[in-house]
Motif scaffolding. Structure first.
Motif, mmCIF file in Angstrom:
data_model
loop_
_atom_site.group_PDB
_atom_site.id
_atom_site.type_symbol
_atom_site.label_atom_id
_atom_site.label_comp_id
_atom_site.label_asym_id
_atom_site.label_seq_id
_atom_site.Cartn_x
_atom_site.Cartn_y
_atom_site.Cartn_z
ATOM 1 N N ARG A 162 0.836 -1.201 0.000
ATOM 2 C CA ARG A 162 0.000 0.000 0.000
ATOM 3 C C ARG A 162 0.875 1.257 0.000
ATOM 4 N N PHE A 163 2.001 1.211 0.720
ATOM 5 C CA PHE A 163 2.938 2.325 0.697
ATOM 6 C C PHE A 163 3.598 2.426 -0.676
ATOM 7 N N ASP A 164 3.988 1.280 -1.223
ATOM 8 C CA ASP A 164 4.613 1.277 -2.549
ATOM 9 C C ASP A 164 3.708 1.926 -3.578
ATOM 10 N N SER A 165 2.428 1.592 -3.515
ATOM 11 C CA SER A 165 1.468 2.149 -4.465
ATOM 12 C C SER A 165 1.336 3.658 -4.293
ATOM 13 N N LEU A 166 1.263 4.123 -3.047
ATOM 14 C CA LEU A 166 1.121 5.555 -2.786
ATOM 15 C C LEU A 166 2.358 6.319 -3.240
ATOM 16 N N VAL A 167 3.542 5.772 -2.947
ATOM 17 C CA VAL A 167 4.782 6.435 -3.350
ATOM 18 C C VAL A 167 4.873 6.513 -4.874
ATOM 19 N N SER A 168 4.466 5.467 -5.556
ATOM 20 C CA SER A 168 4.473 5.483 -7.028
ATOM 21 C C SER A 168 3.569 6.591 -7.563
ATOM 22 N N ALA A 219 14.126 7.300 -5.842
ATOM 23 C CA ALA A 219 13.950 7.842 -4.490
ATOM 24 C C ALA A 219 13.483 6.740 -3.544
ATOM 25 N N THR A 220 13.919 6.807 -2.315
ATOM 26 C CA THR A 220 13.536 5.823 -1.315
ATOM 27 C C THR A 220 12.596 6.477 -0.294
ATOM 28 N N TYR A 221 11.892 5.649 0.452
ATOM 29 C CA TYR A 221 10.984 6.204 1.444
ATOM 30 C C TYR A 221 11.079 5.437 2.756
ATOM 31 N N LYS A 222 10.674 6.123 3.805
ATOM 32 C CA LYS A 222 10.632 5.534 5.132
ATOM 33 C C LYS A 222 9.337 5.988 5.803
ATOM 34 N N VAL A 223 8.674 5.078 6.474
ATOM 35 C CA VAL A 223 7.411 5.392 7.148
ATOM 36 C C VAL A 223 7.554 5.082 8.630
ATOM 37 N N GLU A 224 7.089 6.004 9.462
ATOM 38 C CA GLU A 224 7.081 5.774 10.901
ATOM 39 C C GLU A 224 5.745 6.207 11.477
ATOM 40 N N THR A 242 -1.828 9.273 11.124
ATOM 41 C CA THR A 242 -1.398 8.078 11.850
ATOM 42 C C THR A 242 0.055 7.736 11.547
ATOM 43 N N HIS A 243 0.569 8.240 10.403
ATOM 44 C CA HIS A 243 1.935 7.924 9.997
ATOM 45 C C HIS A 243 2.584 9.130 9.323
ATOM 46 N N LEU A 244 3.909 9.138 9.350
ATOM 47 C CA LEU A 244 4.698 10.167 8.668
ATOM 48 C C LEU A 244 5.606 9.467 7.666
ATOM 49 N N MET A 245 5.540 9.900 6.421
ATOM 50 C CA MET A 245 6.367 9.309 5.369
ATOM 51 C C MET A 245 7.419 10.322 4.907
ATOM 52 N N PHE A 271 5.442 13.640 4.106
ATOM 53 C CA PHE A 271 4.013 13.509 3.830
ATOM 54 C C PHE A 271 3.320 12.901 5.047
ATOM 55 N N PHE A 272 2.160 13.455 5.375
ATOM 56 C CA PHE A 272 1.372 12.969 6.496
ATOM 57 C C PHE A 272 0.312 11.992 5.985
ATOM 58 N N LEU A 273 0.195 10.840 6.643
ATOM 59 C CA LEU A 273 -0.708 9.785 6.195
ATOM 60 C C LEU A 273 -1.772 9.477 7.250
ATOM 61 N N VAL A 274 -2.931 9.061 6.757
ATOM 62 C CA VAL A 274 -4.014 8.579 7.617
ATOM 63 C C VAL A 274 -4.340 7.149 7.196
ATOM 64 N N ASN A 275 -4.346 6.248 8.158
ATOM 65 C CA ASN A 275 -4.722 4.856 7.897
ATOM 66 C C ASN A 275 -6.230 4.724 8.098
ATOM 67 N N ARG A 276 -6.946 4.563 6.984
ATOM 68 C CA ARG A 276 -8.396 4.467 7.046
ATOM 69 C C ARG A 276 -8.883 3.485 5.989
ATOM 70 N N ASP A 277 -9.882 2.698 6.330
ATOM 71 C CA ASP A 277 -10.475 1.745 5.384
ATOM 72 C C ASP A 277 -9.419 0.811 4.800
ATOM 73 N N ASP A 278 -8.499 0.375 5.674
ATOM 74 C CA ASP A 278 -7.463 -0.571 5.276
ATOM 75 C C ASP A 278 -6.571 -0.026 4.165
ATOM 76 N N ASN A 279 -6.394 1.299 4.149
ATOM 77 C CA ASN A 279 -5.498 1.903 3.168
ATOM 78 C C ASN A 279 -4.891 3.162 3.775
ATOM 79 N N TYR A 280 -3.904 3.748 3.069
ATOM 80 C CA TYR A 280 -3.231 4.947 3.553
ATOM 81 C C TYR A 280 -3.544 6.111 2.624
ATOM 82 N N HIS A 281 -3.945 7.245 3.234
ATOM 83 C CA HIS A 281 -4.348 8.416 2.473
ATOM 84 C C HIS A 281 -3.514 9.615 2.904
ATOM 85 N N LEU A 282 -3.256 10.527 1.958
ATOM 86 C CA LEU A 282 -2.506 11.737 2.268
ATOM 87 C C LEU A 282 -3.393 12.769 2.941
ATOM 88 N N THR A 283 -2.849 13.427 3.960
ATOM 89 C CA THR A 283 -3.513 14.576 4.564
ATOM 90 C C THR A 283 -2.476 15.686 4.713
#
Length: 364
Positions: A162-168, A219-224, A242-245, A271-283
């Motif tokens: 799900r992160f891979d898809s969002l980063v793409s 480019a590489t990414y890290k999520v915490e 819920t997460h910071l990328m 990028f700020f992420l929200v985990n909702r509906d079993d997916n990650y969305h940008l906020t």
């Protein structure tokens, strides 16, 4: 989305009306609302001190002494955030370039702004350490109890598809928006309603505040996890993240014409992420002082082209000469371009990198 220097500036200017947690199970506890702000501001000032020590080693003892004499170390020890994490490494010139700062800007930050912020921190919080410590102890007990009662959440993994898809999508859309100079396209990646709080900001509908250089495919990414101490509930239009990328990469360009060999930068975008509906969305965060926001020229292919088209044959002689005289700050070259064309710092960087690259040919 925030770049590294912008992130530090943003943290330092946050209004400290922050909530210590977003977990509904422990909302019956009411810790001092500024607790999160103390942590963010204290950590940012620690990092500013670390930057100043690295960039100006002759004054390292002075900066460290002022920092250690403040109440900041006690608060970071209380929150167990004492560890120093260098923002950048490498030579002094590389550090300044990675931070996106000139020597003059860094000197102003270290000699004036750092002292002012540390003094302001102490005036506001030094006398309240015992009060905050007691409240923090109660908060930890509540969090521990909530964790025991709450169902275990799905763990976020950097390898999560799900992160891979969002980063793409971010990479692809950054190129499309840059090429078209239409950052509304990039804004569409975010959750509906994210930018409602920006409506009072003039020209915010152009979404120039989202503008960035195209993110390369390597480019590489890290999520915490986005911890309860980072920002307040009121800072975001929608749900608290819920997460910071962090997406980062190395940018290199040939600068032999200016005697620099290779220019290197290490951009990082947050990028700020929200985990909702079993997916990650940008906020995205909301503006703190809409009336004080000033827009520069958003980066885009059109801005690059327009900047380069302004250059004439004389610039290709003067700019390399000025860069060689001051390779760390390129102050002479930047002043020259500003006085001649009115270029802002972003445009000056584009012009300098273009001229310094021997692969580009000077106009006759």
């Amino acid at each position: 989305m925030l770049k590294l220097p912008q992130l530090l500036s943003f943290f330092l200017t946050i209004v400290v009306s922050v909530s210590a947690t977003s977990q509904p199970l422990i909302r019956q506890k009411s810790p001092p609302p500024e607790m999160g702000g103390i942590l963010i501001l204290g950590k940012s000032l620690q990092r500013m001190t670390n930057i100043c020590r690295n960039v100006f080693p002759s004054q390292a003892a002075v900066y460290e002494g002022i920092y250690q004499a403040s109440s900041i170390p006690r608060y970071l020890a209380l929150f167990k955030f004492e560890a120093k994490i260098p923002l950048v490494t490498g030579s002094r010139d590389e550090q300044l370039r990675a931070l996106g700062m000139s020597e003059e800007e860094a000197n102003s930050m270290c000699s004036t702004e750092l002292m002012q912020h540390i003094d302001g921190f102490d005036r506001k919080y030094a006398h309240r350490h015992e009060e905050i410590e007691a409240s923090f102890s109660e908060l930890k007990k509540s969090i521990s109890k909530a964790k025991q009662e709450a169902p275990k959440p799905t763990k976020a993994s950097t390898n999560d598809p799900r992160f891979d898809s969002l980063v793409s999508k971010i990479k692809e859309t950054s190129k499309l928006s840059f090429d078209s100079a239409n950052w509304a396209i990039f804004a569409d990646l975010y959750e509906p309603g994210t930018f409602d709080c920006w409506k009072s900001v003039p020209n915010a509908s152009d979404f120039g505040f989202l503008a960035l250089h195209p993110i390369p495919n390597d480019a590489t990414y890290k999520v915490e996890k986005f911890t309860e101490f980072m920002l307040s509930n009121g800072v975001f239009s929608n749900q608290k993240p819920t997460h910071l990328m962090r997406i980062s990469y190395q940018h290199s360009s040939n600068a032999e014409r200016c005697g620099q060999g290779e220019r290197k930068r290490w951009p990082s975008h947050y990028f700020f992420l929200v985990n909702r509906d079993d997916n990650y969305h940008l906020t995205h965060y909301c503006p703190q002082n809409p009336s004080e926001i000033e827009w520069g020229v958003p980066v885009s292919a059109a801005m690059f082209s327009d900047t380069i088209n302004h250059l004439d044959a004389s610039d290709w002689k003067i700019v390399p000469k000025e860069v060689k005289l001051d390779p760390s700050n390129e102050r002479g070259a930047r002043d020259y371009l500003r006085e001649k064309y009115g270029f802002n710092p972003k445009q000056a960087t584009v012009a300098i990198e273009h001229i310094c690259n021997p692969e580009n040919i000077s106009p006759q």
